[in-house]
Design a protein around this motif. Structure first.
Motif, PDB file in Angstrom:
ATOM      1  N   PHE A  45       0.663  -1.274  -0.004  1.00  0.00           N
ATOM      2  CA  PHE A  45      -0.134  -0.034  -0.107  1.00  0.00           C
ATOM      3  C   PHE A  45       0.855   1.258   0.032  1.00  0.00           C
ATOM      4  O   PHE A  45       2.113   1.365   0.362  1.00  0.00           O
ATOM      5  N   ASN A  47       0.423   5.412   0.936  1.00  0.00           N
ATOM      6  CA  ASN A  47      -0.753   6.220   1.730  1.00  0.00           C
ATOM      7  C   ASN A  47      -0.502   7.863   1.296  1.00  0.00           C
ATOM      8  O   ASN A  47       0.542   8.309   0.872  1.00  0.00           O
ATOM      9  N   ARG A  48      -1.287   8.520   1.694  1.00  0.00           N
ATOM     10  CA  ARG A  48      -1.195  10.119   1.624  1.00  0.00           C
ATOM     11  C   ARG A  48      -0.432  10.631   2.961  1.00  0.00           C
ATOM     12  O   ARG A  48      -0.399   9.774   3.991  1.00  0.00           O
ATOM     13  N   LYS A  50       0.470  12.298   6.498  1.00  0.00           N
ATOM     14  CA  LYS A  50      -0.191  12.386   7.616  1.00  0.00           C
ATOM     15  C   LYS A  50      -0.771  13.999   7.635  1.00  0.00           C
ATOM     16  O   LYS A  50      -0.096  14.904   7.295  1.00  0.00           O
ATOM     17  N   ARG A  55      -5.954  11.309   4.250  1.00  0.00           N
ATOM     18  CA  ARG A  55      -5.536  10.358   5.051  1.00  0.00           C
ATOM     19  C   ARG A  55      -6.439  10.323   6.409  1.00  0.00           C
ATOM     20  O   ARG A  55      -6.731   9.086   7.102  1.00  0.00           O
ATOM     21  N   LEU A  58      -9.462   8.050   5.321  1.00  0.00           N
ATOM     22  CA  LEU A  58      -8.799   6.537   5.243  1.00  0.00           C
ATOM     23  C   LEU A  58      -8.751   6.152   6.844  1.00  0.00           C
ATOM     24  O   LEU A  58      -9.385   4.950   7.108  1.00  0.00           O
ATOM     25  N   ASP A  59      -8.162   6.792   7.503  1.00  0.00           N
ATOM     26  CA  ASP A  59      -8.276   6.215   9.092  1.00  0.00           C
ATOM     27  C   ASP A  59      -9.597   6.001   9.638  1.00  0.00           C
ATOM     28  O   ASP A  59      -9.563   5.071  10.500  1.00  0.00           O
ATOM     29  N   PRO A  69      -3.486   0.587  11.446  1.00  0.00           N
ATOM     30  CA  PRO A  69      -2.434   0.887  10.421  1.00  0.00           C
ATOM     31  C   PRO A  69      -1.440  -0.016  10.417  1.00  0.00           C
ATOM     32  O   PRO A  69      -0.793  -0.315   9.229  1.00  0.00           O
ATOM     33  N   TYR A  75       1.612   1.292   5.051  1.00  0.00           N
ATOM     34  CA  TYR A  75       0.948   2.275   5.480  1.00  0.00           C
ATOM     35  C   TYR A  75       1.563   3.476   5.652  1.00  0.00           C
ATOM     36  O   TYR A  75       1.190   4.552   5.605  1.00  0.00           O
ATOM     37  N   GLU A  78       4.518   7.372   2.297  1.00  0.00           N
ATOM     38  CA  GLU A  78       3.686   8.585   2.288  1.00  0.00           C
ATOM     39  C   GLU A  78       4.071   9.128   0.708  1.00  0.00           C
ATOM     40  O   GLU A  78       5.062   9.425   0.489  1.00  0.00           O
ATOM     41  N   VAL A  85       0.264   9.361  -5.569  1.00  0.00           N
ATOM     42  CA  VAL A  85      -0.315   8.042  -4.861  1.00  0.00           C
ATOM     43  C   VAL A  85      -0.392   7.231  -6.038  1.00  0.00           C
ATOM     44  O   VAL A  85      -0.138   6.100  -6.391  1.00  0.00           O
ATOM     45  N   GLY A  97      -3.690   2.200  -3.345  1.00  0.00           N
ATOM     46  CA  GLY A  97      -3.479   3.513  -2.702  1.00  0.00           C
ATOM     47  C   GLY A  97      -4.916   4.074  -2.471  1.00  0.00           C
ATOM     48  O   GLY A  97      -5.738   3.395  -3.037  1.00  0.00           O
TER      49      GLY A  97
END
Length: 182
Positions: A45, A47-48, A50, A55, A58-59, A69, A75, A78, A85, A97
């Motif tokens: 994967f 991720n975007r 933080k 993000r 997604l969280d 995560p 994860y 980034e 992504v 992604g």
């Protein structure tokens, strides 16, 4: 943002609705069909970063599914834009992604929709009657604006330019969770 808005002083103007979901390698060779497939050991994967709204969304989806995560390989990898992504997945460096549908379309990736988000403007009641604001609202309601938005995969504007009260948009006093996990 609701803590800065006052029901008697502000109105909400509808803009667009967008779809976010999983970017998957073309043809979906890992047969990813659900969010919890990201926890499989054979799935990589990207991720975007933080702090990005994507993000955070997604969280929220992961939490709703009971996924941590740490369950997802990659994860912590980034990127700072939806396109980055998508490019990462298109290059084969990741199998999946998360982001907006136009980026998946741009890189010819498969896309698994997982969440719809409404976008709004907050406007002062005092400025609603101003000619510039009325022209802007008319533009948002125009067929031309709808046509332009309609060309973007995953974007819609069924209520663009519509003015609502805070209570109409947020009846509980909190933003609605438009996200749904699949």
């Amino acid at each position: 943002y609701l803590r800065w808005l006052r029901p008697e002083e502000h109105r909400i103007v509808h803009l667009v609705t967008r779809t976010q979901g999983l970017f998957l390698a073309a043809g979906n060779p890992r047969s990813i069909a659900r969010l919890d497939d990201l926890a499989r050991p054979d799935v990589r994967f990207v991720n975007r970063q933080k702090g990005s709204a994507t993000r955070q969304l997604l969280d929220q989806l992961l939490e709703a599914q009971g996924l941590a995560p740490g369950d997802i390989r990659g994860y912590g990898t980034e990127e700072y834009t939806h396109a980055a992504v998508a490019a990462y997945v298109a290059s084969g460096m990741a199998d999946a992604g998360f982001g907006v549908q136009p980026a998946a379309h741009q890189f010819k990736l498969d896309f698994l929709p997982l969440a719809r988000e409404d976008y709004y403007f907050a406007v002062s009641v005092q400025t609603l009657g101003r000619s510039e604001v009325q022209e802007f609202l008319a533009l948002l309601k125009s067929p031309g604006f709808r046509d332009i938005v309609g060309e973007l995969p995953g974007y819609e504007c069924p209520r663009a330019g519509e003015v609502s009260t805070l209570a109409q948009v947020f009846p509980s006093g909190r933003p609605r969770r438009m996200a749904r996990a699949g």
